[in-house]
Design a protein around this motif. Structure first.
Motif, PDB file in Angstrom:
ATOM      1  N   THR A 265       0.830  -1.211   0.000  1.00 35.58           N
ATOM      2  CA  THR A 265       0.000   0.000   0.000  1.00 35.58           C
ATOM      3  C   THR A 265       0.857   1.251   0.000  1.00 35.58           C
ATOM      4  N   THR A 266       1.972   1.222   0.734  1.00 34.42           N
ATOM      5  CA  THR A 266       2.874   2.374   0.743  1.00 34.42           C
ATOM      6  C   THR A 266       3.425   2.649  -0.645  1.00 34.42           C
ATOM      7  N   ALA A 267       3.861   1.605  -1.343  1.00 37.62           N
ATOM      8  CA  ALA A 267       4.404   1.779  -2.695  1.00 37.62           C
ATOM      9  C   ALA A 267       3.339   2.295  -3.664  1.00 37.62           C
ATOM     10  N   ILE A 268       2.130   1.756  -3.565  1.00 38.35           N
ATOM     11  CA  ILE A 268       1.054   2.188  -4.464  1.00 38.35           C
ATOM     12  C   ILE A 268       0.709   3.651  -4.228  1.00 38.35           C
ATOM     13  N   LEU A 269       0.574   4.043  -2.963  1.00 38.75           N
ATOM     14  CA  LEU A 269       0.236   5.434  -2.655  1.00 38.75           C
ATOM     15  C   LEU A 269       1.350   6.383  -3.067  1.00 38.75           C
ATOM     16  N   LEU A 270       2.596   5.963  -2.918  1.00 41.11           N
ATOM     17  CA  LEU A 270       3.718   6.811  -3.330  1.00 41.11           C
ATOM     18  C   LEU A 270       3.674   7.087  -4.829  1.00 41.11           C
ATOM     19  N   SER A 338       1.283   1.313  10.732  1.00 38.15           N
ATOM     20  CA  SER A 338       0.937   1.194  12.138  1.00 38.15           C
ATOM     21  C   SER A 338       2.199   1.071  12.991  1.00 38.15           C
ATOM     22  N   ALA A 339       2.142   1.636  14.202  1.00 39.32           N
ATOM     23  CA  ALA A 339       3.279   1.630  15.131  1.00 39.32           C
ATOM     24  C   ALA A 339       4.510   2.266  14.513  1.00 39.32           C
ATOM     25  N   SER A 340       4.282   3.300  13.693  1.00 42.99           N
ATOM     26  CA  SER A 340       5.392   4.009  13.055  1.00 42.99           C
ATOM     27  C   SER A 340       5.461   5.424  13.597  1.00 42.99           C
ATOM     28  N   THR A 341       6.447   6.185  13.120  1.00 42.59           N
ATOM     29  CA  THR A 341       6.549   7.584  13.510  1.00 42.59           C
ATOM     30  C   THR A 341       5.597   8.456  12.706  1.00 42.59           C
ATOM     31  N   ALA A 342       4.926   7.882  11.704  1.00 43.13           N
ATOM     32  CA  ALA A 342       3.960   8.621  10.893  1.00 43.13           C
ATOM     33  C   ALA A 342       2.606   8.637  11.587  1.00 43.13           C
ATOM     34  N   GLY A 343       1.726   9.522  11.122  1.00 40.83           N
ATOM     35  CA  GLY A 343       0.393   9.630  11.689  1.00 40.83           C
ATOM     36  C   GLY A 343      -0.665   9.138  10.720  1.00 40.83           C
ATOM     37  N   GLY A 344      -1.852   9.747  10.807  1.00 38.77           N
ATOM     38  CA  GLY A 344      -2.945   9.364   9.928  1.00 38.77           C
ATOM     39  C   GLY A 344      -3.689   8.132  10.421  1.00 38.77           C
ATOM     40  N   ILE A 345      -4.633   7.681   9.592  1.00 34.67           N
ATOM     41  CA  ILE A 345      -5.412   6.490   9.945  1.00 34.67           C
ATOM     42  C   ILE A 345      -4.626   5.219   9.695  1.00 34.67           C
ATOM     43  N   LYS A 346      -3.485   5.307   9.036  1.00 33.76           N
ATOM     44  CA  LYS A 346      -2.556   4.217   8.731  1.00 33.76           C
ATOM     45  C   LYS A 346      -2.923   3.511   7.413  1.00 33.76           C
ATOM     46  N   VAL A 347      -1.884   3.101   6.712  1.00 36.26           N
ATOM     47  CA  VAL A 347      -2.059   2.496   5.389  1.00 36.26           C
ATOM     48  C   VAL A 347      -2.781   1.159   5.471  1.00 36.26           C
ATOM     49  N   THR A 348      -2.574   0.399   6.548  1.00 37.63           N
ATOM     50  CA  THR A 348      -3.264  -0.883   6.668  1.00 37.63           C
ATOM     51  C   THR A 348      -4.758  -0.687   6.876  1.00 37.63           C
ATOM     52  N   THR A 349      -5.137   0.382   7.587  1.00 32.33           N
ATOM     53  CA  THR A 349      -6.557   0.696   7.736  1.00 32.33           C
ATOM     54  C   THR A 349      -7.182   0.976   6.381  1.00 32.33           C
ATOM     55  N   PHE A 350      -6.506   1.782   5.581  1.00 32.82           N
ATOM     56  CA  PHE A 350      -6.986   2.093   4.237  1.00 32.82           C
ATOM     57  C   PHE A 350      -7.050   0.837   3.382  1.00 32.82           C
ATOM     58  N   ALA A 351      -6.043  -0.026   3.500  1.00 28.11           N
ATOM     59  CA  ALA A 351      -6.015  -1.255   2.708  1.00 28.11           C
ATOM     60  C   ALA A 351      -7.161  -2.185   3.084  1.00 28.11           C
ATOM     61  N   VAL A 352      -7.455  -2.286   4.384  1.00 31.81           N
ATOM     62  CA  VAL A 352      -8.549  -3.148   4.832  1.00 31.81           C
ATOM     63  C   VAL A 352      -9.886  -2.652   4.296  1.00 31.81           C
ATOM     64  N   LEU A 353     -10.098  -1.349   4.307  1.00 28.16           N
ATOM     65  CA  LEU A 353     -11.338  -0.800   3.755  1.00 28.16           C
ATOM     66  C   LEU A 353     -11.457  -1.090   2.260  1.00 28.16           C
ATOM     67  N   PHE A 354     -10.348  -0.957   1.547  1.00 27.58           N
ATOM     68  CA  PHE A 354     -10.362  -1.259   0.111  1.00 27.58           C
ATOM     69  C   PHE A 354     -10.639  -2.740  -0.120  1.00 27.58           C
ATOM     70  N   LEU A 355     -10.006  -3.611   0.654  1.00 33.40           N
ATOM     71  CA  LEU A 355     -10.229  -5.047   0.504  1.00 33.40           C
ATOM     72  C   LEU A 355     -11.674  -5.412   0.822  1.00 33.40           C
ATOM     73  N   ALA A 356     -12.278  -4.736   1.803  1.00 31.50           N
ATOM     74  CA  ALA A 356     -13.679  -5.000   2.139  1.00 31.50           C
ATOM     75  C   ALA A 356     -14.595  -4.592   0.996  1.00 31.50           C
ATOM     76  N   ALA A 357     -14.332  -3.423   0.399  1.00 30.85           N
ATOM     77  CA  ALA A 357     -15.147  -2.984  -0.738  1.00 30.85           C
ATOM     78  C   ALA A 357     -14.974  -3.916  -1.932  1.00 30.85           C
ATOM     79  N   PHE A 358     -13.747  -4.384  -2.146  1.00 28.12           N
ATOM     80  CA  PHE A 358     -13.474  -5.296  -3.258  1.00 28.12           C
ATOM     81  C   PHE A 358     -14.172  -6.638  -3.042  1.00 28.12           C
ATOM     82  N   ALA A 359     -14.132  -7.137  -1.803  1.00 22.23           N
ATOM     83  CA  ALA A 359     -14.796  -8.401  -1.502  1.00 22.23           C
ATOM     84  C   ALA A 359     -16.307  -8.279  -1.659  1.00 22.23           C
ATOM     85  N   GLU A 360     -16.849  -7.130  -1.240  1.00 16.38           N
ATOM     86  CA  GLU A 360     -18.287  -6.913  -1.385  1.00 16.38           C
ATOM     87  C   GLU A 360     -18.685  -6.843  -2.850  1.00 16.38           C
TER      88      GLU A 360
END
Length: 477
Positions: A265-270, A338-360
């Motif tokens: 997810t980090t590579a894709i967003l970059l 997650s558990a990084s020096t960065a903030g935000g909702i975290k890339v794994t949170t975003f990835a999980v939401l995308f995976l949920a929409a894709f599965a649906e």
């Protein structure tokens, strides 16, 4: 027997009793203990920043500026209401450097380290506190998600990795930066100090600069900018990912789903972020319009990386087109690992939401990634994180808009930057009145502490129910 125990209790030293009280508090609510530790650090640094010795003029810094700086430093945000390069004395700059390294460790990992010092051993409770930073599911009562990023037995190794990786990465990047600092005409001692300062700000994703011109002095030095990007990238991955890569970088097939999701997810967003900035800013004369193709591509990647929580910039944020400003806000809101020096909702949170929409969309019964099934409780956690984050941003934006009457897009940008502990600014933060400063400081604190940890701290515990109510499906969409 009880009387004898009471007498033994009274004979204990005051430090021993304080230690036991702290240990009992940590056992009863690890998340609240972590927040108290973080808030205590902010209060200590507020006091230190307000001292005359901390300012370059030898005068006391006002309470709202000292508090905001302390929150920004401990929360590794990078926003400021004073000129960080000229306002602070050497003592004040040392406080900034020490504070961002403390804050970069992470709120829960920091609490576990303090618990280790207090109890003189890393017990089960302290391990649970540290493990919660790598997996917020451990904060909640009930089953823990499969394939933990770091297991409880490995927390001691994780804490060692935190210290070693921070010191090693910052040291290597600082050594690489010294030639660039010397090329600007700075002396050896100044170059060494500023290189370590910049490397710490990069790895902790803070974005403060020790000189008045900031990184614009290095806008043509792509070696220096590349080192900044490397530091921000490594800091934003998260210590569990660094720990996993350090143990098994030669065996990608053995990486956990968390590691694979974070890296992918980090590579894709970059790449997507850089592509968006190239498309939206290539004709903007105030930003990349005067650059050739190669420079535009590099600066777009630099911008894409820094909006993920890095906080450095070679251009003024208020010079961006409105479309680019919105893309920047979206990238800041997502943040890093997650558990990084960065903030935000975290890339794994975003990835999980995308995976949920894709599965649906596929009609799949469950979310899957890299040959593994992701349980639905992780989706509920991800939705909670996003909802809490959006609520914090909305309330803070409304408050700042009411206080300042400034344009919405500028206020939203700075509020998201505060929540995501990014540090980029359109200039709104520096001109805030004291009431607005306190609102932004609260936004930074809630963003750094983490919406999941904050929610868990507010709710003392989850209530167990021995029955289930009848099920009924509302219409959604």
């Amino acid at each position: 027997m009880h009387a004898a125990a009471a007498r033994r209790q009274d004979r204990r030293s005051v430090p021993a009793r304080i230690r036991d009280e702290l240990d009992a508090f940590a056992k009863s609510s690890p998340s609240r203990f972590a927040i108290v530790v973080f808030a205590g650090l902010i209060l200590v640094f507020t006091l230190l920043f307000s001292l005359p010795i901390a300012s370059a003029t030898g005068r006391m810094t006002t309470l709202h500026d000292a508090l905001f700086t302390a929150v920004s430093v401990i929360c590794v945000t990078g926003l400021s209401t004073v000129d960080m390069a000229t306002h602070w004395s050497p003592f004040g700059n040392a406080l900034v450097y020490i504070g961002v390294n403390i804050g970069g460790i992470g709120v829960l990992t920091l609490a576990s380290l303090l618990g280790f010092v207090v109890s003189r051993r890393l017990g089960l409770r302290a391990r649970l506190i540290a493990a919660s930073d790598t997996n917020p599911s451990r904060i909640h009562v009930g089953p823990v998600a499969e394939r933990q990023a770091v297991r409880l037995g490995e927390v001691g190794g994780l804490l060692t990795t935190v210290a070693i990786s921070a010191l090693t990465i910052e040291g290597v990047i600082a050594l690489g930066m010294i030639p660039s600092l010397l090329a600007t005409g700075a002396g050896w001692w100044t170059s060494i100090w500023e290189s370590f300062y910049y490397s710490a700000m990069a790895f902790t994703n803070t974005g403060f600069s020790p000189n008045a011109t900031g990184v614009t002095a290095f806008e043509h030095d792509y070696w220096f900018q590349s080192l900044l990007m490397l530091g921000v990238f490594l800091g934003s991955l998260g210590f569990p990912v660094i720990y996993a890569l350090a143990r098994g970088w030669r065996n990608p097939h053995r990486w956990s789903v968390h590691v694979k999701l974070t890296l992918t997810t980090t590579a894709i967003l970059l790449v997507l972020g850089a592509g968006a900035f190239i498309l939206l800013e290539y004709a903007n004369p105030r930003t990349y319009g005067s650059l050739d193709a190669g420079d535009t591509i590099f600066q777009s990647f630099f911008m894409s990386m820094m909006t993920r929580s890095g906080g450095f910039a070679t251009i003024a944020m208020d010079d961006l087109n409105g479309s680019s400003m919105l893309v920047s806000s979206m990238l800041m809101f997502i943040g890093g690992g997650s558990a990084s020096t960065a903030g935000g909702i975290k890339v794994t949170t975003f990835a999980v939401l995308f995976l949920a929409a894709f599965a649906e969309a596929r009609g799949a019964p469950s979310m899957e990634a890299f040959g593994r099934r992701i349980p639905r409780d992780i989706l509920r956690l991800a939705v909670s994180v996003v909802l809490w984050g959006a609520t914090i941003v909305a309330i803070a934006s409304i408050a700042i808009l009411q206080i300042t009457k400034l344009p919405f897009e500028f206020v939203l940008f700075d509020v998201i930057s505060a929540f995501a502990t990014c540090g980029l600014s359109t200039g709104v933060t520096a001109d805030l009145p004291p009431s607005g400063v306190y609102v932004m400081a609260a936004t930074m604190f809630m963003g750094r502490v983490g919406t999941v940890t904050l929610a868990a701290a507010l709710a003392a515990s989850q209530r167990r129910q021995l029955f289930k109510r009848p099920e009924e499906r509302p219409i959604v969409g």
